[in-house]
Design a protein around this motif. Structure first.
Motif, PDB file in Angstrom:
ATOM      1  N   THR A 269       0.807  -1.215   0.000  1.00 27.29           N
ATOM      2  CA  THR A 269       0.000   0.000   0.000  1.00 27.29           C
ATOM      3  C   THR A 269       0.844   1.271   0.000  1.00 27.29           C
ATOM      4  O   THR A 269       0.316   2.356  -0.252  1.00 27.29           O
ATOM      5  CB  THR A 269      -0.934   0.021   1.223  1.00 27.29           C
ATOM      6  OG1 THR A 269      -0.132   0.084   2.418  1.00 27.29           O
ATOM      7  CG2 THR A 269      -1.801  -1.221   1.271  1.00 27.29           C
ATOM      8  N   LEU A 344      -3.531   5.402  -3.457  1.00 30.22           N
ATOM      9  CA  LEU A 344      -3.568   5.736  -2.033  1.00 30.22           C
ATOM     10  C   LEU A 344      -2.728   6.986  -1.802  1.00 30.22           C
ATOM     11  O   LEU A 344      -1.594   7.073  -2.274  1.00 30.22           O
ATOM     12  CB  LEU A 344      -3.005   4.581  -1.201  1.00 30.22           C
ATOM     13  CG  LEU A 344      -3.911   3.338  -1.096  1.00 30.22           C
ATOM     14  CD1 LEU A 344      -3.127   2.184  -0.498  1.00 30.22           C
ATOM     15  CD2 LEU A 344      -5.122   3.629  -0.239  1.00 30.22           C
ATOM     16  N   ALA A 352      -7.157   0.577   3.132  1.00 35.68           N
ATOM     17  CA  ALA A 352      -7.178  -0.272   1.940  1.00 35.68           C
ATOM     18  C   ALA A 352      -7.930  -1.566   2.216  1.00 35.68           C
ATOM     19  O   ALA A 352      -8.711  -2.038   1.376  1.00 35.68           O
ATOM     20  CB  ALA A 352      -5.751  -0.563   1.484  1.00 35.68           C
TER      21      ALA A 352
END
Length: 747
Positions: A269, A344, A352
């Motif tokens: 992420t 992101l 997430a």
């Protein structure tokens, strides 16, 4: 950021721009020296392109383009054979040459007689009916109708194995960068061979079709890891790891220590660990390849399992996929980037995870057996197959086109329009820069798609039809080879794409009187004939026509409903974290549809490999060198089309054509008005960027939060220097979005 800071940042950006120009000039000088050295080497009697290409860091084709004398005998031998994708006839070569003004262009003698397309009423005069019964004016050449003769498919003939051309489906914003001499050569669009050889293309691949699956996908244990903060989220648990240098081996060790039961999928992420040594390599791709291929004790590159054909690493500069398996094959795991699904912006891994939970719940409302797979494209294809009807006309599935037609569509059907318009076509100082972005654009163009066995429509066949049948064909699902003439008084942007010099490039001719030959879909042909300014002259040279169907309608409607629900939830959710997760989930739904459509196009497969520099002779002769370091040469080579049951480039081509046409002119029936580039003053369009328009002024276009609507997304007050490159445009875009957000917040 205040106005003073913004001005200072722009000054810094211009300094960087000047440095880039200097570097590009130096690069051009080095490339010229390289090409000169190649020519010197080519003078050696025993010189071989296979030896020179790895040393020059070029592909075999690029070396041969610089020094034609180096063409291998194997290529020279095959050059005399009839290619599966024949080049355009001699009279249609204008498409691949620079567009010339009629006063200076030589007039070639036509060898192929085109059939003029019927005139259509301008968009502003069209009624709510989907198509007029007859065209407003008759075609120049009209003959008695013989639709029955053309309706029957041509007699099949055994096609030869196709010689698939290199990919040519994307466009890029022009940049002032130097390019190798090989890439500046004109690019030829293929044509369908004459006679039985071409007629044999119009069939389906035997025993290959999209069918409804009789099994349920198995969900995979998934974790979310931020390699910057070393925070791992697994279900409802959060762990803080020790990642060391963030190598693949250290990530695998840390994750499996924290989650003893193991994980089958690790989403990164944040942190992009594959870029950790980027300063050591000339290209991002080299850094990524080195990270993927670094030693992983106890693990080796995955070779696939069961029905899962995904094996080996996928080298991509920003969203690579690493696949590993234990040495004893007891566990399999893949490391993927969250960027495949959505961007992101510093969100924690837990956000997430929550987005994936909301996404799964939204999909389950429409598919009881929905499973989120590794990428949006995989998920989109799987969900599509689960909408194929179990009974009725298409219960046996949708057959895959012949490999020849798939290759033709791959080479002649471009994706989104990406074009930067430079002064003097726009002012040096823009009065303002306004961004309009079509919301969930591709979802608007899935209601009609090609189905059935394709029919070949030659110029003679098209000319023999009545005006009504000609108009109906152009409104239908077709892909047409056309000769196009821009009106003598045209003063706006181009309408139809044409092959530009260089691989993978398209441009949009707009010079008054210019003539070129290209391929285009029905929506764009219709726009050229019925635009609100002046109809263009279109001659049909050849074409592919399918029956109209709705293979993607149910799939797209379900995804649109999921997107609407998640977008609404993000707006009304009181918890900021959950609102953000819902927004990301809606972006994931968009990615499923967008990349699902792209996956139908099925480009030729590419194989990536490495060879030690000490054994550079072993690099495959048809491979392209994509990177190298002191030890390894990284190359890739095409291997043709695989037997993919979900390969439907005709669907992707139809949607892309509709989306490009809607950027020019789109009707809003409820408001009885139009939006798009052709409904703006001449000289006011600054750029096209897939789904977005950049203009010098604002317009009162309706926005109802529906797919395809033009969202007013950015507004930068002027005077604004006209962007000279993609980097300039993106910088202005970001500034315009920030300025509009600040204004909206203040209001």
């Amino acid at each position: 950021m205040d106005a003073q800071s913004y001005t200072a940042a722009l000054a810094e950006l211009r300094t960087v721009r000047d440095e880039i120009k200097k570097a590009q000039a130096a690069l051009a000088k080095l490339q010229a020296a390289r090409d000169k050295q190649i020519c010197v080497l080519a003078g050696y009697q025993k010189a071989k392109a296979e030896r020179i290409a790895p040393a020059a860091g070029l592909s075999l084709a690029e070396v041969v383009a610089v020094a034609p004398a180096l063409a291998p005998q194997s290529l020279a031998g095959t050059a005399t054979q009839a290619p599966a994708l024949a080049p355009a006839p001699a009279d249609t070569a204008e498409a691949e040459q620079p567009i010339q003004h009629p006063d200076t262009a030589s007039q070639p003698t036509p060898a192929v007689q085109g059939a003029p397309a019927p005139a259509m009423r301008p968009a502003s005069e069209l009624s709510a009916a989907p198509a007029p019964a007859t065209p407003a004016t008759p075609p120049a050449l009209q003959q008695p109708a013989h639709p029955s003769a053309a309706a029957a498919p041509p007699p099949p003939a055994a096609p030869s194995a196709p010689d698939i051309p290199p990919p040519a489906v994307s466009a890029a914003l022009p940049a002032p960068s130097a390019t190798p001499a090989a890439s500046a050569a004109p690019r030829s669009l293929p044509s369908i061979p004459e006679g039985a050889a071409g007629d044999g293309w119009f069939t389906h691949t035997r025993n290959l079709a999209s069918t409804r699956p009789n099994f349920t996908q198995q969900a995979r244990s998934t974790v979310f890891l931020d390699t910057d903060t070393a925070v791992l989220v697994h279900r409802d648990q959060t762990h803080r790891l020790e990642l060391g240098s963030r190598s693949a081996a250290e990530i695998l060790t840390a994750v499996f220590n924290a989650v003893p039961a193991g994980a089958e999928r690790i989403y990164i992420t944040g942190g992009d660990p594959w870029h950790r040594d980027v300063e050591r390599y000339p290209y991002l791709r080299d850094a990524v390849a080195a990270w993927l291929n670094a030693p992983t004790p106890g693990w080796r590159t995955d070779t696939g399992r069961g029905k899962d054909r995904m094996a080996g690493h996928f080298v991509h500069p920003r969203t690579p996929v690493a696949r590993y398996q234990r040495d004893d094959e007891s566990q399999h795991v893949e490391i993927r980037s969250m960027g495949e699904w959505f961007d992101l912006e510093g969100d924690e891994p837990a956000v997430a995870r929550d987005a994936f939970v909301l996404l799964w719940q939204a999909l389950r409302r429409h598919w009881s057996d929905a499973v989120i797979m590794g990428s949006p494209s995989q998920t989109g294809r799987d969900l599509f197959t689960r909408t194929i009807p179990e009974r009725g006309q298409h219960a046996e599935g949708y057959p895959v086109l012949s490999e020849e037609l798939r290759g033709l569509l791959h080479a002649t059907a471009g994706q989104g329009r990406t074009e930067l318009i430079l002064p003097p076509r726009v002012p040096e100082q823009l009065p303002q820069l306004v961004e309009y972005d079509r919301t969930f654009a591709y979802a608007k163009h899935t209601w009609k798609s090609p189905v059935g066995t394709p029919r070949r429509i030659t110029a003679a066949t098209f000319a023999s039809w009545s005006q009504k049948d000609q108009t109906k064909a152009l409104y239908g699902c077709g892909h047409w080879q056309v000769r196009v003439t821009v009106p003598d008084t045209w003063n706006h942007v181009g309408i139809l794409p044409a092959a530009a010099p260089g691989d993978r490039a398209w441009h949009y001719p707009h010079t008054p009187g210019a003539t070129f030959t290209t391929w285009a879909g029905g929506p764009e042909i219709h726009t050229a004939l019925s635009n609100p300014i002046q109809p263009w002259k279109i001659e049909i040279l050849d074409g592919i026509l399918w029956d109209d169907g709705k293979p993607l309608d149910d799939w797209a409607k379900k995804l649109k409903d999921a997107w609407t629900n998640l977008a609404t939830q993000s707006h009304f959710q009181q918890d900021p974290a959950q609102a953000r997760a819902a927004h990301l989930a809606s972006r994931a739904v968009r990615a499923i549809l967008l990349y699902g459509i792209g996956s139908f196009a099925q480009r030729p497969r590419m194989v990536t490999g490495t060879t030690p520099r000490t054994r550079e002779r072993e690099v495959p002769a048809d491979a392209e060198i994509v990177g190298f370091d002191d030890d390894l040469i990284t190359w890739q080579k095409p291997t043709g089309f695989s037997r993919d049951p979900n390969a439907h480039p005709e669907w992707a081509a139809a949607i892309w054509s509709g989306a490009r046409a809607a950027l020019l002119s789109q009707r809003h029936r409820e408001q009885d008005t139009y939006a798009g580039a052709l409904h703006t003053p001449p000289g006011s369009v600054v750029a096209f960027r897939t789904d977005a328009l950049y203009l010098t002024g604002a317009h009162d276009w309706p926005y109802q939060h529906q797919p395809g609507d033009y969202l007013y997304k950015g507004h930068l007050s002027g005077p604004v220097p006209a962007p000279a490159s993609e980097e300039d445009l993106l910088a202005l875009r970001d500034a315009g979005r920030a300025a509009l957000a600040q204004t909206t917040t203040g209001t």
